[in-house]
Motif scaffolding. Structure first.
Motif, mmCIF file in Angstrom:
data_model
loop_
_atom_site.group_PDB
_atom_site.id
_atom_site.type_symbol
_atom_site.label_atom_id
_atom_site.label_comp_id
_atom_site.label_asym_id
_atom_site.label_seq_id
_atom_site.Cartn_x
_atom_site.Cartn_y
_atom_site.Cartn_z
ATOM 1 N N GLY A 1 84.733 65.070 -36.273
ATOM 2 C CA GLY A 1 83.421 65.323 -35.698
ATOM 3 C C GLY A 1 82.220 64.830 -36.480
ATOM 4 N N THR A 2 82.389 64.603 -37.784
ATOM 5 C CA THR A 2 81.229 64.345 -38.635
ATOM 6 C C THR A 2 80.511 63.044 -38.264
ATOM 7 O OG1 THR A 2 82.500 65.459 -40.341
ATOM 8 C CG2 THR A 2 80.486 64.359 -41.049
ATOM 9 N N GLU B 1 99.264 61.331 -34.599
ATOM 10 C CA GLU B 1 100.124 61.615 -35.742
ATOM 11 C C GLU B 1 101.480 62.028 -35.209
ATOM 12 O OE1 GLU B 1 98.270 63.552 -39.265
ATOM 13 O OE2 GLU B 1 96.975 64.427 -37.749
ATOM 14 N N LEU C 1 89.287 61.050 -45.529
ATOM 15 C CA LEU C 1 88.159 60.369 -44.906
ATOM 16 C C LEU C 1 87.323 59.732 -46.010
ATOM 17 C CD1 LEU C 1 88.160 63.673 -43.470
ATOM 18 C CD2 LEU C 1 87.639 61.999 -41.708
ATOM 19 N N GLY D 1 96.994 72.661 -44.719
ATOM 20 C CA GLY D 1 95.529 72.648 -44.719
ATOM 21 C C GLY D 1 94.971 73.378 -43.506
ATOM 22 N N PHE E 1 94.104 68.532 -30.861
ATOM 23 C CA PHE E 1 93.962 69.836 -31.501
ATOM 24 C C PHE E 1 92.497 70.228 -31.389
ATOM 25 C CE2 PHE E 1 92.014 67.994 -35.309
ATOM 26 C CZ PHE E 1 92.436 66.675 -35.205
ATOM 27 N N GLY F 1 86.472 70.091 -46.184
ATOM 28 C CA GLY F 1 85.293 69.267 -45.970
ATOM 29 C C GLY F 1 84.687 68.839 -47.279
ATOM 30 N N GLU G 1 77.981 71.194 -39.993
ATOM 31 C CA GLU G 1 77.381 70.119 -40.778
ATOM 32 C C GLU G 1 75.961 70.564 -41.101
ATOM 33 O OE1 GLU G 1 79.573 67.872 -41.444
ATOM 34 O OE2 GLU G 1 80.911 67.902 -39.706
ATOM 35 N N GLY H 1 79.569 69.518 -45.042
ATOM 36 C CA GLY H 1 80.140 70.280 -43.926
ATOM 37 C C GLY H 1 81.634 70.439 -44.067
ATOM 38 N N TRP H 2 82.220 71.056 -43.074
ATOM 39 C CA TRP H 2 83.672 71.214 -43.047
ATOM 40 C C TRP H 2 84.142 71.356 -41.610
ATOM 41 C CZ3 TRP H 2 84.342 75.639 -40.373
ATOM 42 C CH2 TRP H 2 83.495 76.732 -40.597
ATOM 43 N N ALA H 3 85.445 71.238 -41.450
ATOM 44 C CA ALA H 3 86.045 71.552 -40.156
ATOM 45 C C ALA H 3 87.351 72.282 -40.415
ATOM 46 C CB ALA H 3 86.302 70.283 -39.353
ATOM 47 N N TYR I 1 84.107 58.989 -46.237
ATOM 48 C CA TYR I 1 82.656 59.186 -46.410
ATOM 49 C C TYR I 1 82.261 60.169 -47.498
ATOM 50 C CZ TYR I 1 83.783 62.712 -42.706
ATOM 51 O OH TYR I 1 84.349 63.690 -41.936
ATOM 52 N N TYR I 2 83.246 60.816 -48.129
ATOM 53 C CA TYR I 2 82.877 61.881 -49.062
ATOM 54 C C TYR I 2 82.240 61.382 -50.353
ATOM 55 C CZ TYR I 2 85.333 65.093 -46.029
ATOM 56 O OH TYR I 2 85.730 65.831 -44.956
HETATM 57 P P1 HAM Z 1 90.078 67.086 -41.801
HETATM 58 O O1 HAM Z 1 90.554 67.698 -43.066
HETATM 59 O O2 HAM Z 1 90.601 65.773 -41.432
HETATM 60 O O3 HAM Z 1 88.493 67.034 -41.892
HETATM 61 O O4 HAM Z 1 90.366 68.081 -40.606
HETATM 62 C C1 HAM Z 1 89.930 69.412 -40.664
HETATM 63 C C2 HAM Z 1 90.985 70.358 -40.162
HETATM 64 O O5 HAM Z 1 91.405 69.979 -38.850
HETATM 65 C C3 HAM Z 1 92.275 70.372 -40.970
HETATM 66 O O6 HAM Z 1 92.136 71.197 -42.095
HETATM 67 C C4 HAM Z 1 93.256 70.941 -39.966
HETATM 68 O O7 HAM Z 1 93.163 72.359 -39.925
HETATM 69 C C5 HAM Z 1 92.747 70.390 -38.649
HETATM 70 N N1 HAM Z 1 93.560 69.235 -38.235
HETATM 71 C C6 HAM Z 1 93.436 67.945 -38.611
HETATM 72 N N2 HAM Z 1 94.364 67.181 -38.025
HETATM 73 C C7 HAM Z 1 95.113 67.991 -37.246
HETATM 74 C C8 HAM Z 1 96.235 67.812 -36.364
HETATM 75 N N3 HAM Z 1 96.762 66.598 -36.146
HETATM 76 N N4 HAM Z 1 96.732 68.894 -35.735
HETATM 77 C C9 HAM Z 1 96.199 70.118 -35.928
HETATM 78 N N5 HAM Z 1 95.140 70.353 -36.734
HETATM 79 C C10 HAM Z 1 94.598 69.308 -37.379
HETATM 80 C C11 HAM Z 1 87.675 66.553 -40.943
HETATM 81 O O8 HAM Z 1 87.999 66.342 -39.811
HETATM 82 C C12 HAM Z 1 86.233 66.410 -41.410
HETATM 83 N N6 HAM Z 1 85.419 65.924 -40.276
HETATM 84 C C13 HAM Z 1 85.712 67.713 -41.941
HETATM 85 C C14 HAM Z 1 84.305 67.630 -42.402
HETATM 86 C C15 HAM Z 1 83.208 68.041 -41.746
HETATM 87 N N7 HAM Z 1 83.895 67.122 -43.552
HETATM 88 C C16 HAM Z 1 82.581 67.189 -43.601
HETATM 89 N N8 HAM Z 1 82.159 67.734 -42.527
#
Ligand code: HAM
Length: 417
Positions: free
Chosen positions: A84-85, A116, A261, A281, A126, A285, A132, A304-306, A263-264
């Motif tokens: 989403g970022t 995946e 990712l 996990g 998912f 973020g 953010e 931010g985080w997700a 961009y960090y």
């Molecule tokens: P990410 O670690 O890639 O970060 O995904 C965040 C969370 O999404 C993971 O910890 C996990 O719980 C869930 N997730 C990711 N992939 C899958 C999958 N294939 N199936 C189920 N759950 C999944 C981000 O996406 C960054 N945009 C976070 C962020 C926001 N960083 C800064 N701002």
């Protein structure tokens, strides 16, 4: 016979039984994050493919292997958002949000897509909840974001949580470090598996992610980025840590934390739960101070985080919320006058804030009472000719009402007790 279809591999239906727990989690999210001033944003589920290549990083695993990319009828390349970022930073630039008081604190929730290999806790579609905060590099934002994720996970009932924390520094210290690490790895390339060598050449930090024992042993001696942070990055990180320490949050400093990712910058973190298997996990973020500029905007550092909704639910054994037991309106006979009366009574009950359903399937009275029981109804109002009998299912007490208004009062009085 027609062909039977299945949900595509790696996807699932959220059926009503599970829907309740999700709804409660979503309610909790708005409550916990809303208290810190985060406001909702929704961006499209597909974006220009180039946005992710630029935002997430062309060399990242996500962009290289996991994106659902397609051409629209106009020949444009679009991609279902893998995260989403990037989309939110695009919206920040597009809507000129840098003119608002900074930081802009945004909260989002919705479906994301990654191609995946499906396994427990890993899907191709998912859902994530995320925040953010864009437009400030204050360390308090980093610490606040981490504490909010912890609060959300804890109040959702997630257990066995561990927090890993690190800093990647700014682009300069990272570049210098990556060069140093590449040279260090080249000198030891005969100790690394063949398959890893090329990957490590492109991005040496990936070697910290390797699962095989040999590489892990080599990497345990490698220099770490944390030891090489520039002074201002080290100072920023130390302030984040001292705020977390002050709040009493436990974490493990982990210089090998490499997020998927590109961009960090500076702070990165990840919550894991030992309730989950290999996909441990739950949410993660970090800071991305250069992303908005990379996407054509002004300098606007962000953090931010997700977190994965499915993973939060897997990591928690919390039941759904207690549902207000409904009133069931039963019909003693099949008369249309009775059915009309029952219909209006159920509606009156709902407009007074109760949850009410009526018989709509032609069951016998005995069958209706059984169904009311299955629904967990606290009261049953039986429309029987000229009267309506209101039965308290907990005590078995039954009282007769001569009018619909009287029946409504009987239920309301009971509900108020
Ligand atoms: P990410 O670690 O890639 O970060 O995904 C965040 C969370 O999404 C993971 O910890 C996990 O719980 C869930 N997730 C990711 N992939 C899958 C999958 N294939 N199936 C189920 N759950 C999944 C981000 O996406 C960054 N945009 C976070 C962020 C926001 N960083 C800064 N701002």
């Amino acid at each position: 016979m027609g062909r039977k279809f299945k949900a595509p591999r790696g996807t699932f239906d959220v059926l009503p039984a599970e829907g309740l727990r999700r709804r409660e989690l979503i309610r909790l999210t708005a409550e916990v994050l809303g208290r810190a001033g985060y406001e909702s944003i929704a961006t499209p589920v597909f974006e220009d493919t180039e946005l992710f290549a630029r935002g997430v990083g062309a060399s990242s695993e996500i962009v290289q292997k996991e994106m659902f990319t397609f051409s629209d009828p106009g020949g444009r390349s679009l991609t279902l958002r893998p995260e989403g970022t990037a989309g939110i930073c695009r919206a920040y630039v597009e809507a000129g949000m840098h003119k608002l008081p900074q930081p802009v604190k945004l909260l989002y929730l919705g479906p994301f897509f990654r191609h995946e290999a499906p396994q427990a806790g890993r899907f191709r579609q998912f859902h994530q909840v995320g925040i953010e905060a864009i437009g400030s590099d204050e360390p308090s934002l980093d610490a606040e974001a981490i504490l909010l994720l912890e609060e959300l996970l804890a109040s959702a009932g997630a257990s066995g949580l561990r927090l890993r924390l690190s800093s990647l520094g700014g682009p300069e210290s990272r570049r210098a470090y990556v060069e140093e690490l590449r040279a260090w790895l080249r000198a030891r390339s005969d100790e690394l598996p063949e398959a890893l060598r090329a990957r490590v050449e492109a991005n040496p930090m990936r070697a910290f992610d390797a699962k095989d024992e040999r590489t892990r042993a080599v990497m345990s001696e490698a220099p770490t980025l944390l030891e090489r942070l520039a002074d201002d990055d080290a100072e920023h990180f130390s302030e984040v840590r001292s705020l977390l320490d002050g709040a009493g949050l436990e974490y493990r400093l982990d210089p090998t934390l490499v997020r998927g990712l590109d961009y960090y910058t500076r702070t990165v973190f990840e919550f894991e739960s030992d309730q989950l298997g290999a996909q441990s996990g739950v949410g993660g973020g970090g800071r991305y101070d250069g992303l908005v500029e990379e996407l054509g905007g002004p300098r606007a550092p962000g953090v931010g985080w997700a977190a994965g909704i499915e993973r939060i639910l897997l990591a928690s054994d919390a039941r759904g919320p207690d549902v207000v037991p409904p009133v069931f309106v039963a019909l003693e006979d099949g008369s249309s006058a009775g059915a009309r009366e029952g219909f209006l009574l159920a509606r009156d009950l709902r407009t007074r804030g109760l949850s009410a359903q009526m018989e709509q399937s032609g069951r016998s009275l005995k069958g209706q009472l059984k169904h009311a029981d299955r629904l967990g109804a606290r009261w049953v109002a039986i429309v029987a000719g000229e009267e309506i009998r209101v039965r308290d299912m907990a005590s078995g007490d039954q009282r007769a009402a001569a009018t619909r208004a009287e029946a409504l009062d009987l239920v309301l009085a009971g509900a108020a007790r």
